[in-house]
Write a protein that holds these residues in place. Structure first.
Motif, short mmCIF file in Angstrom:
data_model
loop_
_atom_site.label_atom_id
_atom_site.label_comp_id
_atom_site.label_asym_id
_atom_site.label_seq_id
_atom_site.Cartn_x
_atom_site.Cartn_y
_atom_site.Cartn_z
N ARG A 261 -2.11 3.50 1.36
CA ARG A 261 -2.42 3.00 2.70
C ARG A 261 -2.35 4.14 3.72
O ARG A 261 -1.47 5.00 3.65
CB ARG A 261 -1.41 1.90 3.07
CG ARG A 261 -1.54 1.35 4.46
CD ARG A 261 -0.50 0.27 4.65
NE ARG A 261 -0.36 -0.14 6.03
CZ ARG A 261 0.51 -1.03 6.46
NH1 ARG A 261 1.34 -1.61 5.60
NH2 ARG A 261 0.57 -1.36 7.73
N ASP A 262 -3.33 4.17 4.63
CA ASP A 262 -3.43 5.16 5.69
C ASP A 262 -3.72 6.56 5.17
O ASP A 262 -3.41 7.56 5.82
CB ASP A 262 -2.16 5.19 6.55
CG ASP A 262 -1.88 3.84 7.21
OD1 ASP A 262 -2.84 3.15 7.56
OD2 ASP A 262 -0.69 3.49 7.35
N GLY B 273 0.78 -1.23 0.00
CA GLY B 273 0.00 0.00 0.00
C GLY B 273 0.81 1.27 0.00
O GLY B 273 0.24 2.36 0.11
N TYR C 13 1.05 -3.99 -3.95
CA TYR C 13 -0.24 -4.44 -3.42
C TYR C 13 -0.41 -5.91 -3.77
O TYR C 13 0.53 -6.54 -4.30
CB TYR C 13 -1.38 -3.58 -3.95
CG TYR C 13 -1.67 -3.70 -5.43
CD1 TYR C 13 -2.89 -4.19 -5.88
CD2 TYR C 13 -0.72 -3.31 -6.41
CE1 TYR C 13 -3.19 -4.28 -7.24
CE2 TYR C 13 -1.01 -3.41 -7.75
CZ TYR C 13 -2.24 -3.90 -8.17
OH TYR C 13 -2.51 -3.99 -9.50
N LEU D 175 -5.37 -4.83 1.43
CA LEU D 175 -5.71 -3.41 1.46
C LEU D 175 -7.20 -3.27 1.19
O LEU D 175 -7.73 -3.81 0.20
CB LEU D 175 -4.92 -2.65 0.39
CG LEU D 175 -3.41 -2.57 0.60
CD1 LEU D 175 -2.73 -2.04 -0.66
CD2 LEU D 175 -3.06 -1.71 1.80
N CYS E 205 -8.04 4.17 3.23
CA CYS E 205 -7.44 2.90 2.82
C CYS E 205 -6.57 2.40 3.98
O CYS E 205 -5.73 3.13 4.49
CB CYS E 205 -6.60 3.09 1.57
SG CYS E 205 -5.75 1.58 1.01
N TYR E 206 -6.79 1.15 4.36
CA TYR E 206 -6.01 0.58 5.46
C TYR E 206 -5.70 -0.88 5.19
O TYR E 206 -6.29 -1.51 4.29
CB TYR E 206 -6.74 0.73 6.79
CG TYR E 206 -7.98 -0.13 6.94
CD1 TYR E 206 -7.92 -1.33 7.64
CD2 TYR E 206 -9.20 0.25 6.39
CE1 TYR E 206 -9.05 -2.13 7.78
CE2 TYR E 206 -10.33 -0.54 6.53
CZ TYR E 206 -10.25 -1.73 7.23
OH TYR E 206 -11.37 -2.52 7.36
N LEU E 207 -4.77 -1.43 5.94
CA LEU E 207 -4.38 -2.83 5.80
C LEU E 207 -5.16 -3.66 6.82
O LEU E 207 -5.01 -3.45 8.03
CB LEU E 207 -2.88 -3.00 6.02
CG LEU E 207 -2.32 -4.40 5.76
CD1 LEU E 207 -2.41 -4.74 4.28
CD2 LEU E 207 -0.86 -4.48 6.22
#
Length: 276
Positions: free
Chosen positions: A70-71, A5, A52, A126, A117-119
């Motif tokens: 991500r984040d 991500g 990803y 993701l 967006c997060y893991l």
């Protein structure tokens, strides 16, 4: 460590029929498919790639940079709805998944939604969530009064527009401080105008220059913003009236007004002061 991500700077290790393999400082490898391989390259060349999971849940690299990482937060379009959730266009071949449980409101194809967006630690995938408030925290603030901040417009309320502050905190811009059309997903600059009980942040737009003003001038600006841009005080007002309203002497008031006037941030009229 190769970070899912995120954009990673990796070295080209070797070629294969499917592309080139990239490696990080810890000897972790990831495939960059042929469609993304540069026309000319050398072994050990460095590439910036986004990593990803592909359709078979394997880490894969791409030189395409998505609309969201991500984040982070971004406004994305919903391409399709399945029995499992929504799939969003984030600029990559494989779409970004948003489960039904992560949808603040039921998504529809063609709609645009502000998401985070997060893991997912359980699946190591993701995923997106439109429940953006749960990724914000005002318990411990990383900003202070009059700081310039980065904003993402989150959602409207009856008294103004909610915003995401520095991708970390929630804030509010009151209707009286909105002087232009803004929409969900817009990225703007603002100023922390007030910190209310509970670390609630009041934000103003377009007042970036105010953060460098001396405290008395800033106090006048704050009073103007709290009163629709008008303050019924002038240099002819009594010292007591100025002290009662602003908690400062008339001498400091006149000095602060002069500072703001020179910076063209106020107008002085016979009936009072107006915020530009």
């Amino acid at each position: 460590m190769i970070k899912l991500g995120q954009v990673n700077t990796l070295e080209i290790l070797r070629e294969s029929n499917h592309g080139v393999y990239l490696i990080d400082d810890e000897d972790n490898e990831v495939l960059l498919p042929n469609r993304y391989v540069p026309e000319s390259f050398k072994i050990w060349d460095k590439l910036d790639v986004f990593v990803y999971l592909d359709n078979e849940e394997r880490p894969v690299a791409t030189t395409d940079i998505p609309y969201i990482r991500r984040d982070d937060f971004a406004l994305l379009r919903c391409n399709q709805i399945t029995d499992y959730g929504a799939f969003l266009d984030w600029g990559l071949v494989k779409e970004l998944f948003c489960p039904f449980k992560e949808q603040a409101f039921k998504m529809k194809p063609g709609g645009w939604y502000l998401v985070h967006c997060y893991l997912d630690e359980k699946t190591n995938r993701l995923v997106a969530s439109s429940k953006t408030n749960r990724f914000l925290d005002n318990k411990t603030l990383t900003v202070k009064l009059f700081d310039e901040v980065d904003l993402i417009v989150s959602h409207p309320s009856d008294i103004g527009m909610n915003v995401i502050v520095n991708k970390t905190h929630s804030g509010l811009i009151y209707k009286d401080n909105i002087f232009k059309d803004i929409s969900v997903g817009d990225k703007l600059k603002g100023i922390v105008n007030k910190i209310r009980p509970g670390n609630k942040l009041d934000i103003t737009l377009g007042q970036v220059g105010y953060r460098n003003i001396e405290p008395n001038a800033m106090r006048i600006v704050q009073e103007l913003q709290d009163n629709s841009g008008y303050l019924n005080l002038t240099d002819k007002s009594s010292p007591d009236a100025i002290k009662d309203r602003l908690q400062m002497s008339k001498k400091n008031f006149k000095k602060a007004v002069g500072t703001l006037y020179k910076k063209r941030q106020i107008e002085i009229k016979p009936d009072g002061i107006y915020l530009v």
